[in-house]
Structures are given as structure tokens and as C-alpha cells.
Design an enzyme around this catalytic site. Structure first.
Site, PDB file in Angstrom:
ATOM      1  N   PHE A 184     -24.552  44.616  27.403  1.00  0.00           N
ATOM      2  CA  PHE A 184     -23.429  43.845  26.858  1.00  0.00           C
ATOM      3  C   PHE A 184     -23.986  42.551  26.265  1.00  0.00           C
ATOM      4  O   PHE A 184     -23.531  41.453  26.546  1.00  0.00           O
ATOM      5  CB  PHE A 184     -22.383  43.534  27.934  1.00  0.00           C
ATOM      6  N   CYS A 206      -4.522  23.519  30.149  1.00  0.00           N
ATOM      7  CA  CYS A 206      -5.087  23.087  31.435  1.00  0.00           C
ATOM      8  C   CYS A 206      -4.074  23.308  32.554  1.00  0.00           C
ATOM      9  O   CYS A 206      -2.872  23.159  32.347  1.00  0.00           O
ATOM     10  CB  CYS A 206      -5.451  21.601  31.401  1.00  0.00           C
ATOM     11  N   CYS A 251     -17.448  36.751  34.120  1.00  0.00           N
ATOM     12  CA  CYS A 251     -16.357  35.806  33.851  1.00  0.00           C
ATOM     13  C   CYS A 251     -15.108  36.201  34.642  1.00  0.00           C
ATOM     14  O   CYS A 251     -14.022  35.681  34.377  1.00  0.00           O
ATOM     15  CB  CYS A 251     -16.047  35.759  32.363  1.00  0.00           C
ATOM     16  N   GLU A 291     -25.581  46.483  22.756  1.00  0.00           N
ATOM     17  CA  GLU A 291     -24.275  45.929  22.420  1.00  0.00           C
ATOM     18  C   GLU A 291     -23.450  46.954  21.656  1.00  0.00           C
ATOM     19  O   GLU A 291     -23.973  47.707  20.831  1.00  0.00           O
ATOM     20  CB  GLU A 291     -24.451  44.650  21.585  1.00  0.00           C
ATOM     21  N   CYS A 345      -6.764  15.584  23.287  1.00  0.00           N
ATOM     22  CA  CYS A 345      -7.278  16.735  24.037  1.00  0.00           C
ATOM     23  C   CYS A 345      -8.547  16.316  24.753  1.00  0.00           C
ATOM     24  O   CYS A 345      -9.451  15.732  24.146  1.00  0.00           O
ATOM     25  CB  CYS A 345      -7.561  17.916  23.110  1.00  0.00           C
ATOM     26  N   CYS A 393       1.456  21.467  28.087  1.00  0.00           N
ATOM     27  CA  CYS A 393       0.437  22.275  27.402  1.00  0.00           C
ATOM     28  C   CYS A 393      -0.155  23.311  28.359  1.00  0.00           C
ATOM     29  O   CYS A 393      -0.464  23.011  29.521  1.00  0.00           O
ATOM     30  CB  CYS A 393      -0.663  21.363  26.873  1.00  0.00           C
ATOM     31  N   CYS A 445      -4.483  13.484  30.392  1.00  0.00           N
ATOM     32  CA  CYS A 445      -3.880  13.838  29.111  1.00  0.00           C
ATOM     33  C   CYS A 445      -2.358  13.751  29.158  1.00  0.00           C
ATOM     34  O   CYS A 445      -1.727  14.217  30.113  1.00  0.00           O
ATOM     35  CB  CYS A 445      -4.301  15.257  28.698  1.00  0.00           C
ATOM     36  N   ASP A 501     -23.812  41.120  31.295  1.00  0.00           N
ATOM     37  CA  ASP A 501     -22.757  40.124  31.146  1.00  0.00           C
ATOM     38  C   ASP A 501     -21.565  40.815  30.501  1.00  0.00           C
ATOM     39  O   ASP A 501     -21.291  40.642  29.313  1.00  0.00           O
ATOM     40  CB  ASP A 501     -23.262  38.961  30.277  1.00  0.00           C
ATOM     41  N   GLN A 561     -20.494  31.633  24.465  1.00  0.00           N
ATOM     42  CA  GLN A 561     -20.155  30.923  25.700  1.00  0.00           C
ATOM     43  C   GLN A 561     -19.380  29.652  25.339  1.00  0.00           C
ATOM     44  O   GLN A 561     -19.704  28.981  24.357  1.00  0.00           O
ATOM     45  CB  GLN A 561     -21.411  30.571  26.497  1.00  0.00           C
TER      46      GLN A 561
END
Length: 397
Positions: free
Chosen positions: A263, A58, A355, A283, A133, A55, A49, A329, A236
């Protein structure tokens, strides 16, 4: 200082030499000269890119597939090692391909007679005017030029945040900070939504998102069940990444007849696990809870829903012991309070999707100390070319 070789990529994306020196922009196999210049090695490639380096979207486009895979794998494996947690089986790492990101928040600003639109620069509020992108799904990137024209014609002077998500019906677009003053601006918004086949267009002028265009109720399909997609719901980031997480959860929970999905969000795991098993989806976010509940009821799926804040009011040890398997999660902060209850319970199977390898490792240590064994661990890189890493894990007792 003599020449040094980069041995690995550190958590924040810098290359690390044998002496522990961190070098920005270097990847595994590069050589760093005494003056700090980098001699590219076999894993150093030309970033695809034109915006890379400016940017902030990334950090690792200069790393080839092998170096990226090693980085994601080591982030997760080192997290387990940091807590001295033995890993039964390290499953193959999954990397999402380029142009698969189905949600993103871009930033826009009117500039002269035009407008700039894109991600922000790293550690800056300056917006990079995106002309290409390599991470966004093409259907989302196709909206960038038309959105730039819309902002140029009708935006005010303030910054605008643009949230884009691919739903079943097309792109869901929310503009924050965009004031549709006057008939011309309102008509331009409706024309934009119609001309580009948007699933939904919303404005947030400081009081929450308000829908201005939604021809049909917006849904996202989870486990073959269309679930209503509330404003700003968690999803996700890639379809392929979600499929890997869900497939692992199904494999790890095989044989369990009762499952707690903690969650649960909109029910990403609950709807895929329900069928042979009865699933409880817990939740805290009311909109997500109600969407999950409505979808389960309308389709007759064996998903029972519970609105509960698991940080302030976790499932108790006694409640945890009633399930054949527990799936969780949690957000990036982890699930310290809930894990403490699971550790004290009679539960024997825990499937932990994370995550954040750091908070996961802390929680995993608590499970291991309570007698659990880490059977399987899979690194997942949904945020391609970034330092953000996810994982699936399976504990038994």
C-alpha cells in the site's frame, strides 16, 4: 445522580465518568454535576478558535496538551488491550503542533453578494464561514479570504469543494463544482493562480480534475526524492507526523536488505528505506504507482514498483517470505487479506503503520496468533484536536 469525575476521553471525543456515562465537551479531570453541567478541571482550557463548537474540523480544543496526549495514547493502547495483545514497548506519543496541517478539503457556497467558505458543521452540511483556523498551515489559510472573493464573484449556485495541498512548489488547489463559464471567469481563475503563486489550479466539473494552471510539474519530496503529485493523491497530513512515521519505519527495518512496502502510495516509506536496502513498492492506484515508478527510475533509486490490488490479490505467503522486512500502511479498512498471507509466510519482521486502531488491532491479533510478537508501538496524533488517531507498530517472529 451525584457528581462524577471524568476519567478519560472516549474514542469519539466525549468525556467518560467512572460509571461509564458519556458527556459531550468534558475532558479528563472535569466534574459533571447532577444537572449535567460541567465544572472544568485542570486539563480543561479555553478553546483557541472562535469557531470551535460549531465547526466540525475539531472536537477537542477544550483539552490541554496532557489530556490530548492521554487521549491519543489510550486510543492506541486500548486497541491492543482489546485483543489481549502484549506490548513490548509503548513509545512516546507524538502530537502534531497547531497550524501544521498541509492538506484539507474546504467547502464553499455563494451566499447573496458574497460567499461562505470553511469546514462543515459537525453532523451537518452547513458550512462554517472560516475567519480563523488553528490547524491549517498558514500558507493554506492565507488562501481562504482570496478564495471566498473568487467564489463570490464567479461561482454558480451549487456547493463547491476545495481541496488544498502544500506541494514543493506551493499550494495545489482543486475546485470541484466550480464552472468557469465565460472569458471573465477563466481570466479570474488564471489571475488568482498567478497572484497567489499556486503550484497548480484544477477544476473538476464532474469528469475528474483538469489542470488549468501548472507552471512547473508539481512534486512532493519523499526521502529526498521529488515525486510527481497526481491529482487527489494521498499524503500524510503533516510534515512532522510523516517524519515520525518514516523514522520509526527506518529504525524498525534496520539491517534488512530487502523490504516490501505494501500500500505504498507515492513511496512515502519506500524512498526513505531504499539505499542500503532494495525496496519493492506495491500500490493499486495507477497514478500513484506511475509517479513512484517514474521518480525511482529518474533518480536511479533502488525502488522497484508493482501495480497490484492487495485487497483482491495480496502478496502470497511465498512472496512475503522473500523479504527481510515488510512495511504496510493500508487504508482505514485495514489489510485482512494481506495479513492472512503474511501470517502463513516465513516472514519475521513486520512494520505496520495504521490510521485506524480498530482495524489494526484485528490485524495485529492475526499476526500474534501466527507467532509474532508486538515489540514496539507508538501512538501518533497528526489530526490535532480531532478523534482521528494513527500509530506505528513493529512485530517480530
Amino acid at each position: 445522580m451525584s457528581e462524577e469525575t471524568i476519567l478519560r476521553i472516549a474514542a469519539k471525543g466525549d468525556g467518560v465518568t467512572e460509571s461509564g456515562r458519556h458527556v459531550a465537551g468534558a475532558v479528563t479531570g472535569d466534574t459533571v454535576k447532577s444537572d449535567g453541567s460541567i465544572v472544568p478541571g485542570e486539563h480543561h482550557v479555553e478553546p483557541p478558535c472562535r469557531h470551535f463548537g460549531t465547526c466540525g474540523g475539531c472536537q477537542l480544543q477544550q483539552a490541554d496538551e496532557a489530556a490530548l496526549r492521554q487521549f491519543v495514547t489510550e486510543r492506541v493502547a486500548f486497541a491492543a488491550q482489546s485483543q489481549e495483545i502484549p506490548v513490548g514497548e509503548l513509545l512516546p506519543t507524538h502530537l502534531s503542533p497547531p497550524r501544521t496541517r498541509r492538506r484539507a478539503t474546504l467547502h464553499g457556497l455563494k451566499a447573496g453578494k458574497g460567499a461562505v467558505l470553511g469546514f462543515r458543521e459537525a453532523r451537518s452540511n452547513r458550512v462554517v464561514d472560516m475567519r480563523e483556523c488553528h490547524i491549517l498551515e498558514p500558507a493554506l489559510f492565507a488562501l481562504v479570504d482570496p478564495l471566498r472573493s473568487l467564489l463570490a464573484a464567479h461561482a454558480g449556485k451549487g456547493p463547491i469543494d476545495i481541496s488544498l495541498t502544500l506541494a514543493d512548489q506551493g499550494a495545489d488547489c482543486s475546485l470541484k463544482g466550480f464552472s468557469a463559464d465565460g472569458l471573465a471567469a477563466t481570466e479570474a481563475l488564471l489571475d488568482f493562480a498567478r497572484d497567489h503563486g499556486l503550484a497548480r489550479l484544477s477544476l473538476d466539473q464532474g469528469f475528474g480534475a483538469e489542470t488549468v494552471w501548472e507552471p512547473d510539474p508539481v512534486t512532493v519530496t519523499l526521502g529526498q526524492v521529488p515525486v510527481g503529485l497526481p491529482q487527489n493523491s494521498f499524503l500524510q497530513p503533516t510534515r512532522d507526523g510523516e517524519a515520525v512515521l518514516v523514522d520509526d519505519a527506518k529504525a524498525f527495518a534496520e539491517g534488512a536488505t530487502t523490504i516490501a512496502d505494501l500500500f505504498a502510495g507515492l513511496g512515502t516509506f519506500a524512498f526513505s528505506l531504499a539505499g542500503p536496502a532494495k525496496t519493492l513498492a506495491v500500490e493499486a492506484a495507477r497514478d500513484a504507482h506511475l509517479s513512484c515508478k517514474s521518480a525511482a527510475n529518474s533518480r536511479g533509486v533502488p525502488v522497484h514498483t508493482l501495480h497490484r490490488d492487495l485487497f483482491r490479490n495480496p502478496l502470497t505467503a511465498e512472496e512475503c517470505g522473500r523479504f527481510g522486512a515488510i512495511v504496510l500502511d493500508p487504508p482505514r479498512a485495514g489489510a485482512r487479506e494481506q495479513i492472512a498471507q503474511i501470517a502463513q509466510s516465513t516472514a519475521t519482521r513486520v512494520i505496520y503503520i495504521s490510521c485506524n486502531p480498530s482495524s489494526w488491532a484485528r490485524d495485529a491479533k492475526a499476526l500474534v496468533d501466527a507467532g509474532f510478537k508486538l515489540e514496539k508501538l507508538r501512538p501518533v496524533g497528526q489530526f490535532r484536536w480531532s478523534s482521528h488517531v494513527e500509530l506505528t507498530s513493529y512485530f517480530t517472529r
